[in-house]
Design a protein around this motif. Structure first.
Motif, PDB file in Angstrom:
ATOM      1  N   PHE A  52       0.812  -1.206   0.000  1.00  0.00           N
ATOM      2  CA  PHE A  52       0.000   0.000   0.000  1.00  0.00           C
ATOM      3  C   PHE A  52       0.853   1.266   0.000  1.00  0.00           C
ATOM      4  CE2 PHE A  52      -2.828  -3.203   1.894  1.00  0.00           C
ATOM      5  CZ  PHE A  52      -3.881  -3.095   1.018  1.00  0.00           C
ATOM      6  N   ASP A  53       2.147   1.142  -0.257  1.00  0.00           N
ATOM      7  CA  ASP A  53       3.021   2.320  -0.298  1.00  0.00           C
ATOM      8  C   ASP A  53       2.607   3.236  -1.442  1.00  0.00           C
ATOM      9  OD1 ASP A  53       4.469   1.447   1.837  1.00  0.00           O
ATOM     10  OD2 ASP A  53       6.137   0.659   0.638  1.00  0.00           O
ATOM     11  N   ARG A  54       2.672   4.522  -1.178  1.00  0.00           N
ATOM     12  CA  ARG A  54       2.407   5.493  -2.233  1.00  0.00           C
ATOM     13  C   ARG A  54       3.715   5.803  -2.933  1.00  0.00           C
ATOM     14  NH1 ARG A  54      -2.428   9.244  -0.852  1.00  0.00           N
ATOM     15  NH2 ARG A  54      -3.609   7.873   0.483  1.00  0.00           N
ATOM     16  N   GLY A  56       5.903   8.187  -6.086  1.00  0.00           N
ATOM     17  CA  GLY A  56       5.934   9.447  -6.821  1.00  0.00           C
ATOM     18  C   GLY A  56       5.456  10.612  -5.970  1.00  0.00           C
ATOM     19  N   ARG A  57       4.712  11.520  -6.581  1.00  0.00           N
ATOM     20  CA  ARG A  57       4.233  12.708  -5.881  1.00  0.00           C
ATOM     21  C   ARG A  57       3.258  12.358  -4.756  1.00  0.00           C
ATOM     22  NH1 ARG A  57       1.844  16.199 -10.427  1.00  0.00           N
ATOM     23  NH2 ARG A  57       0.807  17.056  -8.617  1.00  0.00           N
ATOM     24  N   MET A  58       2.525  11.269  -4.897  1.00  0.00           N
ATOM     25  CA  MET A  58       1.553  10.881  -3.869  1.00  0.00           C
ATOM     26  C   MET A  58       2.232  10.440  -2.565  1.00  0.00           C
ATOM     27  SD  MET A  58      -1.261  11.604  -5.182  1.00  0.00           S
ATOM     28  CE  MET A  58      -2.412  10.904  -4.044  1.00  0.00           C
ATOM     29  N   ALA A  59       3.489  10.025  -2.631  1.00  0.00           N
ATOM     30  CA  ALA A  59       4.212   9.597  -1.433  1.00  0.00           C
ATOM     31  C   ALA A  59       4.406  10.760  -0.467  1.00  0.00           C
ATOM     32  CB  ALA A  59       5.562   8.996  -1.821  1.00  0.00           C
ATOM     33  N   GLN A  60       4.445  11.983  -0.971  1.00  0.00           N
ATOM     34  CA  GLN A  60       4.643  13.154  -0.112  1.00  0.00           C
ATOM     35  C   GLN A  60       3.431  13.402   0.779  1.00  0.00           C
ATOM     36  OE1 GLN A  60       5.604  16.371  -2.710  1.00  0.00           O
ATOM     37  NE2 GLN A  60       7.401  15.359  -3.542  1.00  0.00           N
ATOM     38  N   ASN A  61       2.257  12.955   0.389  1.00  0.00           N
ATOM     39  CA  ASN A  61       1.044  13.210   1.161  1.00  0.00           C
ATOM     40  C   ASN A  61       1.064  12.509   2.524  1.00  0.00           C
ATOM     41  OD1 ASN A  61       0.041  14.678  -0.940  1.00  0.00           O
ATOM     42  ND2 ASN A  61      -1.208  13.026  -1.752  1.00  0.00           N
ATOM     43  N   MET A  62       1.792  11.439   2.650  1.00  0.00           N
ATOM     44  CA  MET A  62       1.751  10.641   3.865  1.00  0.00           C
ATOM     45  C   MET A  62       2.909  10.939   4.822  1.00  0.00           C
ATOM     46  SD  MET A  62      -1.035   9.166   3.401  1.00  0.00           S
ATOM     47  CE  MET A  62      -1.112   7.989   4.713  1.00  0.00           C
ATOM     48  N   ARG A  63       3.726  11.938   4.505  1.00  0.00           N
ATOM     49  CA  ARG A  63       4.829  12.266   5.422  1.00  0.00           C
ATOM     50  C   ARG A  63       4.297  12.955   6.666  1.00  0.00           C
ATOM     51  NH1 ARG A  63       9.073  14.839   1.256  1.00  0.00           N
ATOM     52  NH2 ARG A  63       7.704  16.550   1.716  1.00  0.00           N
ATOM     53  N   PRO A  64       4.945  12.766   7.814  1.00  0.00           N
ATOM     54  CA  PRO A  64       4.449  13.367   9.067  1.00  0.00           C
ATOM     55  C   PRO A  64       4.296  14.890   9.013  1.00  0.00           C
ATOM     56  CG  PRO A  64       6.156  11.777   9.531  1.00  0.00           C
ATOM     57  CD  PRO A  64       6.100  11.930   8.044  1.00  0.00           C
ATOM     58  N   GLU A  65       5.157  15.586   8.267  1.00  0.00           N
ATOM     59  CA  GLU A  65       5.060  17.046   8.234  1.00  0.00           C
ATOM     60  C   GLU A  65       3.841  17.541   7.449  1.00  0.00           C
ATOM     61  OE1 GLU A  65       8.322  15.857   5.223  1.00  0.00           O
ATOM     62  OE2 GLU A  65       7.751  15.304   7.242  1.00  0.00           O
ATOM     63  N   HIS A  66       3.186  16.660   6.739  1.00  0.00           N
ATOM     64  CA  HIS A  66       1.965  17.062   6.025  1.00  0.00           C
ATOM     65  C   HIS A  66       0.769  16.683   6.836  1.00  0.00           C
ATOM     66  CE1 HIS A  66       4.362  17.067   2.040  1.00  0.00           C
ATOM     67  NE2 HIS A  66       4.348  18.240   2.597  1.00  0.00           N
TER      68      HIS A  66
END
Length: 66
Positions: A52-54, A56-66
């Motif tokens: 279920f890993d995101r 490309g650009r979608m991977a940035q949505n799941m970072r703690p700072e977001h």
């Protein structure tokens, strides 16, 4: 009967389901598959893995700072 050691074979296969999968992104185990012009029935599901890993650009949505 001795069990064989699983190994990865990087060749394409065609899968078939008796009933279409409920979720296309995470389908259940197929009922049969075709490989090298032969049909094989799936009798037992021994293991299952889903990623279920995101990416490309979608991977940035799941970072703690977001």
């Amino acid at each position: 009967m001795p069990r064989s050691i699983p190994r990865f074979i990087g060749e394409p296969i065609l899968v078939e389901f008796d009933q279409p999968p409920t979720y296309l992104k995470t389908p259940d185990c197929p009922d049969r598959f075709f490989w090298r012009q032969a049909c094989y029935s799936v009798e037992t599901l021994e293991r299952q893995w889903q990623d279920f890993d995101r990416r490309g650009r979608m991977a940035q949505n799941m970072r703690p700072e977001h």
